[in-house]
Design a protein around this motif. Structure first.
Motif, short mmCIF file in Angstrom:
data_model
loop_
_atom_site.label_atom_id
_atom_site.label_comp_id
_atom_site.label_asym_id
_atom_site.label_seq_id
_atom_site.Cartn_x
_atom_site.Cartn_y
_atom_site.Cartn_z
N LEU A 186 11.29 4.53 -4.81
CA LEU A 186 12.15 4.27 -3.67
C LEU A 186 12.18 2.77 -3.37
CD1 LEU A 186 13.91 5.23 -1.31
CD2 LEU A 186 11.79 5.54 0.00
N ALA A 187 11.03 2.15 -3.30
CA ALA A 187 10.95 0.72 -3.01
C ALA A 187 11.68 -0.09 -4.08
CB ALA A 187 9.49 0.27 -2.90
N SER A 188 11.51 0.28 -5.33
CA SER A 188 12.17 -0.42 -6.43
C SER A 188 13.68 -0.24 -6.35
CB SER A 188 11.65 0.12 -7.76
OG SER A 188 12.34 -0.47 -8.83
N GLY A 189 14.13 0.96 -6.07
CA GLY A 189 15.57 1.21 -5.95
C GLY A 189 16.20 0.41 -4.83
N ILE A 190 15.52 0.32 -3.71
CA ILE A 190 16.04 -0.46 -2.58
C ILE A 190 16.08 -1.94 -2.94
CG2 ILE A 190 15.51 -1.24 -0.23
CD1 ILE A 190 14.49 1.64 0.30
N LYS A 234 0.83 -1.21 0.00
CA LYS A 234 0.00 0.00 0.00
C LYS A 234 0.86 1.26 0.00
CE LYS A 234 -4.04 -1.95 2.32
NZ LYS A 234 -4.87 -1.92 3.53
N LEU A 235 1.90 1.25 0.82
CA LEU A 235 2.78 2.42 0.88
C LEU A 235 3.50 2.65 -0.44
CD1 LEU A 235 4.36 1.90 4.42
CD2 LEU A 235 2.69 3.64 3.75
N ALA A 236 4.01 1.57 -1.03
CA ALA A 236 4.73 1.70 -2.29
C ALA A 236 3.78 2.14 -3.41
CB ALA A 236 5.41 0.39 -2.66
N GLY A 237 2.51 1.80 -3.29
CA GLY A 237 1.55 2.20 -4.31
C GLY A 237 0.92 3.56 -4.07
N ALA A 238 1.29 4.20 -2.95
CA ALA A 238 0.68 5.48 -2.59
C ALA A 238 1.06 6.60 -3.54
CB ALA A 238 1.07 5.86 -1.16
N CYS A 239 2.28 6.56 -4.04
CA CYS A 239 2.70 7.61 -4.98
C CYS A 239 3.89 7.10 -5.78
CB CYS A 239 3.05 8.91 -4.24
SG CYS A 239 4.45 8.78 -3.14
N THR A 240 4.18 7.78 -6.85
CA THR A 240 5.27 7.38 -7.74
C THR A 240 6.60 7.37 -7.02
OG1 THR A 240 4.07 8.36 -9.58
CG2 THR A 240 6.39 7.92 -9.93
#
Length: 56
Positions: A30-34, A19-25
């Motif tokens: 950030l999630a993808s980079g990590i 949900k957090l990762a889908g909250a905004c671009t």
């Protein structure tokens, strides 16, 4: 949660992280980079090249 190994997260934390990762671009990026960077922190012969500086 972004810095925790996915296998170590409880099911409810996986849902919240999604949900957090889908909250905004920005959060998705950030999630993808990590996720992309984290495997480079584990010892592996190919990681030295992946972490090296590109030629100018």
């Amino acid at each position: 949660m972004l810095l925790t190994k996915p296998d170590s997260l409880k099911a409810e934390n996986h849902e919240l992280l999604d949900k957090l990762a889908g909250a905004c671009t920005e959060m998705a990026q950030l999630a993808s980079g990590i996720r992309d960077f984290a495997p480079l922190l584990s010892p592996h012969a190919d990681n030295a090249d992946a972490l090296g500086h590109p030629d100018p």
